[in-house]
Design a protein around this motif. Structure first.
Motif, PDB file in Angstrom:
ATOM      1  N   TRP A  73       1.038  -1.003   0.029  1.00  0.00           N
ATOM      2  CA  TRP A  73      -0.015  -0.181  -0.268  1.00  0.00           C
ATOM      3  C   TRP A  73       0.821   1.186  -0.019  1.00  0.00           C
ATOM      4  N   LEU A  74       1.774   1.217   1.000  1.00  0.00           N
ATOM      5  CA  LEU A  74       2.810   2.349   1.038  1.00  0.00           C
ATOM      6  C   LEU A  74       3.473   2.554  -0.413  1.00  0.00           C
ATOM      7  N   ILE A  75       3.821   1.824  -0.795  1.00  0.00           N
ATOM      8  CA  ILE A  75       4.685   1.514  -2.243  1.00  0.00           C
ATOM      9  C   ILE A  75       3.743   2.393  -3.276  1.00  0.00           C
ATOM     10  N   TRP A  76       2.422   1.741  -3.554  1.00  0.00           N
ATOM     11  CA  TRP A  76       1.787   2.325  -4.379  1.00  0.00           C
ATOM     12  C   TRP A  76       1.310   3.899  -4.109  1.00  0.00           C
ATOM     13  N   LEU A  77       1.344   4.096  -2.879  1.00  0.00           N
ATOM     14  CA  LEU A  77       0.945   5.405  -2.550  1.00  0.00           C
ATOM     15  C   LEU A  77       1.994   6.509  -3.049  1.00  0.00           C
ATOM     16  N   LYS A  78       3.562   6.057  -2.472  1.00  0.00           N
ATOM     17  CA  LYS A  78       4.439   6.910  -3.075  1.00  0.00           C
ATOM     18  C   LYS A  78       4.695   6.792  -4.390  1.00  0.00           C
ATOM     19  N   ARG A  79       4.412   5.584  -4.955  1.00  0.00           N
ATOM     20  CA  ARG A  79       4.740   5.837  -6.628  1.00  0.00           C
ATOM     21  C   ARG A  79       3.455   6.783  -7.170  1.00  0.00           C
ATOM     22  N   LEU A  80       2.319   6.784  -6.868  1.00  0.00           N
ATOM     23  CA  LEU A  80       1.212   7.854  -7.361  1.00  0.00           C
ATOM     24  C   LEU A  80       1.814   9.281  -6.963  1.00  0.00           C
ATOM     25  N   LYS A  81       2.029   9.544  -5.907  1.00  0.00           N
ATOM     26  CA  LYS A  81       2.659  10.979  -5.334  1.00  0.00           C
ATOM     27  C   LYS A  81       3.805  11.232  -6.183  1.00  0.00           C
ATOM     28  N   ARG A  82       4.491  10.217  -6.559  1.00  0.00           N
ATOM     29  CA  ARG A  82       5.851  10.488  -7.389  1.00  0.00           C
ATOM     30  C   ARG A  82       5.401  11.016  -8.672  1.00  0.00           C
ATOM     31  N   GLU A  83       4.538  10.171  -9.281  1.00  0.00           N
ATOM     32  CA  GLU A  83       4.023  10.363 -10.636  1.00  0.00           C
ATOM     33  C   GLU A  83       3.092  11.639 -10.903  1.00  0.00           C
ATOM     34  N   ARG A  84       2.435  11.913  -9.926  1.00  0.00           N
ATOM     35  CA  ARG A  84       1.408  12.997  -9.922  1.00  0.00           C
ATOM     36  C   ARG A  84       0.161  12.412 -10.661  1.00  0.00           C
ATOM     37  N   GLU A  85      -1.051  13.517 -10.527  1.00  0.00           N
ATOM     38  CA  GLU A  85      -2.163  12.898 -11.176  1.00  0.00           C
ATOM     39  C   GLU A  85      -2.203  13.387 -12.662  1.00  0.00           C
ATOM     40  N   PRO A  86      -2.706  12.360 -13.613  1.00  0.00           N
ATOM     41  CA  PRO A  86      -2.570  12.695 -14.944  1.00  0.00           C
ATOM     42  C   PRO A  86      -3.132  14.130 -15.369  1.00  0.00           C
ATOM     43  N   GLY A  87      -2.755  14.469 -16.437  1.00  0.00           N
ATOM     44  CA  GLY A  87      -3.311  15.621 -17.036  1.00  0.00           C
ATOM     45  C   GLY A  87      -4.759  15.496 -17.600  1.00  0.00           C
ATOM     46  N   VAL A  88      -5.368  16.525 -17.951  1.00  0.00           N
ATOM     47  CA  VAL A  88      -6.808  16.578 -18.307  1.00  0.00           C
ATOM     48  C   VAL A  88      -6.962  16.719 -19.763  1.00  0.00           C
ATOM     49  N   ILE A  89      -7.684  15.613 -20.101  1.00  0.00           N
ATOM     50  CA  ILE A  89      -8.266  15.816 -21.659  1.00  0.00           C
ATOM     51  C   ILE A  89      -9.442  17.072 -21.791  1.00  0.00           C
ATOM     52  N   ARG A  90     -10.481  16.867 -20.897  1.00  0.00           N
ATOM     53  CA  ARG A  90     -11.441  18.011 -20.667  1.00  0.00           C
ATOM     54  C   ARG A  90     -11.897  17.989 -19.352  1.00  0.00           C
ATOM     55  N   LEU A  91     -11.688  19.186 -18.847  1.00  0.00           N
ATOM     56  CA  LEU A  91     -12.256  19.424 -17.663  1.00  0.00           C
ATOM     57  C   LEU A  91     -13.817  19.896 -17.489  1.00  0.00           C
ATOM     58  N   ALA A  92     -14.354  19.141 -16.734  1.00  0.00           N
ATOM     59  CA  ALA A  92     -15.878  19.090 -16.449  1.00  0.00           C
ATOM     60  C   ALA A  92     -16.301  18.715 -15.290  1.00  0.00           C
ATOM     61  N   PRO A  93     -17.873  19.054 -15.135  1.00  0.00           N
ATOM     62  CA  PRO A  93     -18.249  18.381 -13.779  1.00  0.00           C
ATOM     63  C   PRO A  93     -18.439  17.088 -13.833  1.00  0.00           C
ATOM     64  N   LEU A  94     -18.134  16.230 -12.743  1.00  0.00           N
ATOM     65  CA  LEU A  94     -18.023  14.954 -12.782  1.00  0.00           C
ATOM     66  C   LEU A  94     -19.003  14.398 -11.375  1.00  0.00           C
ATOM     67  N   HIS A  95     -19.555  13.261 -11.746  1.00  0.00           N
ATOM     68  CA  HIS A  95     -20.428  12.835 -10.531  1.00  0.00           C
ATOM     69  C   HIS A  95     -19.394  11.832  -9.524  1.00  0.00           C
ATOM     70  N   MET A  96     -18.596  11.135 -10.093  1.00  0.00           N
ATOM     71  CA  MET A  96     -17.523  10.204  -9.457  1.00  0.00           C
ATOM     72  C   MET A  96     -18.150   9.265  -8.704  1.00  0.00           C
ATOM     73  N   ASP A  97     -19.465   8.602  -8.801  1.00  0.00           N
ATOM     74  CA  ASP A  97     -19.843   7.528  -7.950  1.00  0.00           C
ATOM     75  C   ASP A  97     -20.882   6.968  -8.739  1.00  0.00           C
ATOM     76  N   VAL A  98     -20.749   6.860 -10.134  1.00  0.00           N
ATOM     77  CA  VAL A  98     -21.608   6.254 -11.046  1.00  0.00           C
ATOM     78  C   VAL A  98     -21.750   4.636 -11.004  1.00  0.00           C
ATOM     79  N   HIS A  99     -22.769   4.067 -10.276  1.00  0.00           N
ATOM     80  CA  HIS A  99     -22.953   2.743 -10.408  1.00  0.00           C
ATOM     81  C   HIS A  99     -24.404   2.452 -10.722  1.00  0.00           C
TER      82      HIS A  99
END
Length: 202
Positions: A73-99
């Motif tokens: 878990w810590l390895i993955w957390l450090k890896r993502l922190k190092r890589e940073r969040e991906p850029g943006v194709i299109r910035l838009a309002p998101l729901h983020m819990d679609v099921h």
């Protein structure tokens, strides 16, 4: 009104909204209908606040059961922190819990409920977050969305793939914290399943 129930009252941490008459099914709607709904959402005015995942990932790590803080878990957390969040194709309002459980099939079309995690972000993050039955269903959704949104399919696929580890970490962390809060075994089982998916992608 074409996406969500109308709010009627807000106070003391609660919001009351109109009741949506319709059916909540156990599976997602047909792919092209869901793609059209998400595209319609992403064409709306932005909320005005950005979704940032790293603070959430770090909070889940800090507040979970200490016995569950594994090295991977810590390895993955450090890896993502190092890589940073991906850029943006299109910035838009998101729901983020679609099921399936958050989609109401009404006489006037699909409506989304439970907007607790909504905010502005990359459309590919939304597609990476939809609770599909499997990756084949996700790919069909990406294909349908690319057509309706007039985006190059391969580009959208790559961007969704960049976001998937972030989403899986988000899900795993949420399950871990729910396990800590409730002690219900279903959450630890879901967490373990999500960690396995993450390891497969890693």
């Amino acid at each position: 009104h074409t996406l969500a129930p109308r709010p009627q009252w807000l106070g003391e941490g609660w919001m009351a909204v109109d009741y949506l008459a319709g059916e909540v099914k156990t599976t997602l709607p047909e792919t092209h209908h869901l793609a059209e709904l998400l595209y319609h959402l992403h064409q709306q005015p932005r909320f005005g606040w950005r979704i940032t995942l790293l603070p959430l990932l770090e909070r889940y790590w800090q507040t979970c059961d200490p016995a569950r803080r594994t090295p991977r878990w810590l390895i993955w957390l450090k890896r993502l922190k190092r890589e940073r969040e991906p850029g943006v194709i299109r910035l838009a309002p998101l729901h983020m819990d679609v099921h399936a459980g958050n989609l109401v099939h009404t006489d006037s079309g699909l409506r989304l409920i439970d907007w607790e995690y909504a905010g502005d972000g990359d459309i590919a993050l939304e597609l990476a977050s939809v609770w599909t039955a499997d990756e084949a269903e996700r790919q069909r959704l990406i294909d349908a969305y690319a057509r309706v949104a007039n985006i190059e399919n391969a580009r959208l696929v790559r961007q969704v793939q960049r976001w998937r580890p972030w989403v899986l970490m988000l899900m795993a962390g949420w399950y871990e914290c729910r396990w800590q809060q409730t002690g219900e075994l279903q959450f630890i089982m879901l967490a373990n399943e999500t960690w396995c998916q993450l390891e497969t992608k890693g």
